[in-house]
Design a protein around this motif. Sequence first.
Motif, mmCIF file in Angstrom:
data_model
loop_
_atom_site.group_PDB
_atom_site.id
_atom_site.type_symbol
_atom_site.label_atom_id
_atom_site.label_comp_id
_atom_site.label_asym_id
_atom_site.label_seq_id
_atom_site.Cartn_x
_atom_site.Cartn_y
_atom_site.Cartn_z
ATOM 1 N N ALA A 1 39.280 48.879 34.377
ATOM 2 C CA ALA A 1 37.925 49.183 34.852
ATOM 3 C C ALA A 1 37.019 47.962 34.753
ATOM 4 C CB ALA A 1 37.346 50.339 34.041
ATOM 5 N N ARG A 2 37.125 47.217 33.666
ATOM 6 C CA ARG A 2 36.290 46.023 33.515
ATOM 7 C C ARG A 2 36.683 44.959 34.540
ATOM 8 N NH1 ARG A 2 37.234 47.457 28.023
ATOM 9 N NH2 ARG A 2 38.876 45.913 27.785
ATOM 10 N N ALA A 3 37.984 44.760 34.709
ATOM 11 C CA ALA A 3 38.459 43.766 35.685
ATOM 12 C C ALA A 3 38.059 44.171 37.094
ATOM 13 C CB ALA A 3 39.967 43.610 35.583
ATOM 14 N N ARG A 4 38.128 45.458 37.390
ATOM 15 C CA ARG A 4 37.780 45.934 38.725
ATOM 16 C C ARG A 4 36.296 45.709 39.018
ATOM 17 N NH1 ARG A 4 40.105 50.342 38.193
ATOM 18 N NH2 ARG A 4 38.388 51.758 37.704
ATOM 19 N N ALA A 5 35.440 45.897 38.000
ATOM 20 C CA ALA A 5 34.012 45.689 38.195
ATOM 21 C C ALA A 5 33.709 44.239 38.575
ATOM 22 C CB ALA A 5 33.250 46.080 36.931
ATOM 23 N N ILE A 6 34.369 43.298 37.893
ATOM 24 C CA ILE A 6 34.159 41.882 38.202
ATOM 25 C C ILE A 6 34.752 41.554 39.568
ATOM 26 C CG2 ILE A 6 34.716 39.524 37.479
ATOM 27 C CD1 ILE A 6 34.799 40.648 34.597
ATOM 28 N N GLY A 7 35.944 42.053 39.829
ATOM 29 C CA GLY A 7 36.588 41.781 41.115
ATOM 30 C C GLY A 7 35.809 42.323 42.284
ATOM 31 N N ARG A 8 35.218 43.499 42.107
ATOM 32 C CA ARG A 8 34.427 44.084 43.188
ATOM 33 C C ARG A 8 33.210 43.221 43.497
ATOM 34 N NH1 ARG A 8 34.632 49.008 41.414
ATOM 35 N NH2 ARG A 8 32.770 48.826 40.102
ATOM 36 N N ALA A 9 32.554 42.720 42.459
ATOM 37 C CA ALA A 9 31.366 41.881 42.675
ATOM 38 C C ALA A 9 31.721 40.571 43.365
ATOM 39 C CB ALA A 9 30.693 41.600 41.334
ATOM 40 N N ALA A 10 32.904 40.007 43.049
ATOM 41 C CA ALA A 10 33.301 38.716 43.626
ATOM 42 C C ALA A 10 34.181 38.864 44.863
ATOM 43 C CB ALA A 10 34.044 37.891 42.575
ATOM 44 N N ARG A 11 34.524 40.105 45.188
ATOM 45 C CA ARG A 11 35.420 40.383 46.320
ATOM 46 C C ARG A 11 36.788 39.698 46.126
ATOM 47 N NH1 ARG A 11 33.577 37.900 50.512
ATOM 48 N NH2 ARG A 11 31.908 36.783 49.435
ATOM 49 N N VAL A 12 37.336 39.877 44.910
ATOM 50 C CA VAL A 12 38.666 39.375 44.581
ATOM 51 C C VAL A 12 39.397 40.470 43.804
ATOM 52 C CG1 VAL A 12 37.907 36.970 44.500
ATOM 53 C CG2 VAL A 12 37.901 38.334 42.405
ATOM 54 N N LYS A 13 40.726 40.334 43.708
ATOM 55 C CA LYS A 13 41.513 41.314 42.979
ATOM 56 C C LYS A 13 42.337 40.628 41.886
ATOM 57 C CE LYS A 13 42.091 44.775 46.643
ATOM 58 N NZ LYS A 13 43.097 45.563 47.430
ATOM 59 N N PRO A 14 42.287 41.163 40.659
ATOM 60 C CA PRO A 14 43.141 40.592 39.609
ATOM 61 C C PRO A 14 44.605 40.822 39.939
ATOM 62 C CG PRO A 14 42.150 42.647 38.866
ATOM 63 C CD PRO A 14 41.504 42.317 40.181
ATOM 64 N N VAL B 1 43.021 29.443 45.304
ATOM 65 C CA VAL B 1 42.453 29.296 43.965
ATOM 66 C C VAL B 1 41.024 28.782 44.047
ATOM 67 C CG1 VAL B 1 42.581 27.982 41.807
ATOM 68 C CG2 VAL B 1 44.651 28.993 42.768
ATOM 69 N N MET B 2 40.789 27.783 44.879
ATOM 70 C CA MET B 2 39.435 27.221 45.008
ATOM 71 C C MET B 2 38.457 28.247 45.557
ATOM 72 S SD MET B 2 39.968 23.249 46.164
ATOM 73 C CE MET B 2 41.004 23.617 47.599
ATOM 74 N N GLU B 3 38.905 29.035 46.522
ATOM 75 C CA GLU B 3 38.026 30.050 47.109
ATOM 76 C C GLU B 3 37.687 31.133 46.085
ATOM 77 O OE1 GLU B 3 38.007 33.367 50.723
ATOM 78 O OE2 GLU B 3 39.531 31.784 50.688
ATOM 79 N N VAL B 4 38.697 31.601 45.343
ATOM 80 C CA VAL B 4 38.451 32.627 44.325
ATOM 81 C C VAL B 4 37.547 32.085 43.232
ATOM 82 C CG1 VAL B 4 39.545 34.035 42.531
ATOM 83 C CG2 VAL B 4 40.596 33.855 44.799
ATOM 84 N N ARG B 5 37.746 30.820 42.826
ATOM 85 C CA ARG B 5 36.903 30.229 41.801
ATOM 86 C C ARG B 5 35.448 30.197 42.250
ATOM 87 N NH1 ARG B 5 38.812 25.205 41.476
ATOM 88 N NH2 ARG B 5 40.390 25.737 39.923
ATOM 89 N N SER B 6 35.201 29.817 43.489
ATOM 90 C CA SER B 6 33.831 29.769 43.999
ATOM 91 C C SER B 6 33.182 31.138 43.975
ATOM 92 C CB SER B 6 33.824 29.210 45.419
ATOM 93 O OG SER B 6 34.277 27.872 45.437
ATOM 94 N N ARG B 7 33.942 32.156 44.370
ATOM 95 C CA ARG B 7 33.388 33.511 44.381
ATOM 96 C C ARG B 7 33.066 33.997 42.962
ATOM 97 N NH1 ARG B 7 37.090 36.905 48.773
ATOM 98 N NH2 ARG B 7 36.524 35.664 50.625
ATOM 99 N N LEU B 8 33.962 33.684 42.034
ATOM 100 C CA LEU B 8 33.717 34.112 40.658
ATOM 101 C C LEU B 8 32.534 33.365 40.040
ATOM 102 C CD1 LEU B 8 37.405 34.403 39.407
ATOM 103 C CD2 LEU B 8 35.767 36.286 39.608
ATOM 104 N N GLN B 9 32.460 32.063 40.276
ATOM 105 C CA GLN B 9 31.361 31.289 39.718
ATOM 106 C C GLN B 9 30.005 31.817 40.192
ATOM 107 O OE1 GLN B 9 31.874 29.535 37.234
ATOM 108 N NE2 GLN B 9 32.764 27.540 37.584
ATOM 109 N N ALA B 10 29.984 32.404 41.371
ATOM 110 C CA ALA B 10 28.720 32.901 41.931
ATOM 111 C C ALA B 10 28.261 34.208 41.280
ATOM 112 C CB ALA B 10 28.851 33.091 43.433
ATOM 113 N N VAL B 11 29.204 34.950 40.669
ATOM 114 C CA VAL B 11 28.832 36.280 40.164
ATOM 115 C C VAL B 11 29.007 36.441 38.648
ATOM 116 C CG1 VAL B 11 29.416 37.328 42.375
ATOM 117 C CG2 VAL B 11 31.131 37.308 40.548
ATOM 118 N N VAL B 12 29.792 35.575 38.018
ATOM 119 C CA VAL B 12 30.061 35.749 36.594
ATOM 120 C C VAL B 12 28.790 35.607 35.767
ATOM 121 C CG1 VAL B 12 31.100 34.601 34.581
ATOM 122 C CG2 VAL B 12 32.511 35.182 36.568
ATOM 123 N N ARG B 13 28.564 36.572 34.908
ATOM 124 C CA ARG B 13 27.503 36.520 33.886
ATOM 125 C C ARG B 13 28.170 36.680 32.534
ATOM 126 N NH1 ARG B 13 24.792 40.778 33.614
ATOM 127 N NH2 ARG B 13 26.178 42.074 34.890
#
Length: 310
Positions: free
Chosen positions: A229-242, A296-308
Motif C-alpha cells: 500500500a505504501r509503495a503503491r501510493a508513491i508509485g501512483r503519485a509518480a506514475r511508476v510501478k515498483p 531508469v533516468m525517466e523513473v528517477r525524474s518522476r520520483l524526484q518530482a514527487v518524493v517527500r
Amino acid sequence: MADSPLSDSPYEILGVSADADAAALRLAYRRALRNAHPDTGGDSAAFHAVQRAWELVGTPEARAAFDRGTVGATPSPTREAWAPAAPRRPRDSRPLARSYGHPGGLTRQLYLDRIREWAGRGVTLADPYDPALVRSAPRDIRHILADALAEESTARALSTLGIAYTVWHDVATDAAGPGLPPKLDHLVLGPTGLIAIQSEDWGAPVALKRGELVGEALAGERPFRALAARARAIGRAARVKPTALVIVVPDDHAPEPLELGGSIRGAVVSLVRSSRLASAVREGIPGSAHLGGTEVMEVRSRLQAVVRFA
C-alpha cells in the motif's frame, strides 16, 4: 545474546525479575538449565542462552557490572550500538549510491517521544539509550528502537550499491491510508528495478506463507500488504510501478537468505536476510523486471518530482 533492544535480558531468559535475590536467581538458573538441556528434550540454542545468561548475572560482581551497563571493567557495547552513530568517512574511494533522506530518523524520534512519555511527565532522562532504561521499557517501545536500528543498518548496506543506484529513505506516504505507518523505509532505483524495502526486527523468526509473513511476534500484522500500500501510493503519485517488495530482517529471523512469496500487483514479494540484501539488489530479485538506462533516468525524474520525506 543478540545486541538488540528486543533481545531477552539474562533475567528474562532465567525467568526471574531483575530484583530477584541470589538464592532465587540460582534456583531459576538450575531449573532453566534442566528444562533447556538437549538430553531432557530441550533445545541446544536455549541451553547455551541459559549458560550465557548465568555468565552475565550469576555472580555478584558480574551482576553488578551487567546492571550498570558494563561488562567487567569495559563499557558495554550495547549503549554505543543503540545510540545514533557518529558520521564516518568512507573507507575507500569507490562511488556510493546516491542517497536522500534520513534513514531511521522518524522512527528514532518516535522512540524518544515514547520513552519519555513512558518515563513520566517531569522526569528528565539523562540518557534515553541507557541499557537499563531500555531493558525496563515495554516491548512496544523497544520494538520502535529495534526498527530504527534495522533501518540504519539497511541504509548502510544500500549505500554500497554504487553510483548506478539511487536510494530514498523515510519517504512520506500519507496517502497510503489510515492506520498504516506514514512512511516507506527505503525506495531503491537502479538497473535491477524499483524496489520498495521495509526494515524490520520483530525480535523473533518470521516466515513467508502464501505471499504474507507469519510469526508469533507479528500479532496480526500483515507487513507485505502494508508495504504494498505504501509503495503503491508513491508509485501512483509518480506514475511508476515498483518491481519488487522486500522485507529485510536480521539473519537469524529468516529461514533462508532470500525467499520468494509470489507477487502483489506485479511486484515480486521477497523476505531477505540483512547480510544478503545488497547482493540481492545488485543481482535483482528473481522474477522482477529490470530497467534500461533511459527508463531508469525517466523513473528517477518522476520520483524526484514527487518524493517527500517524513
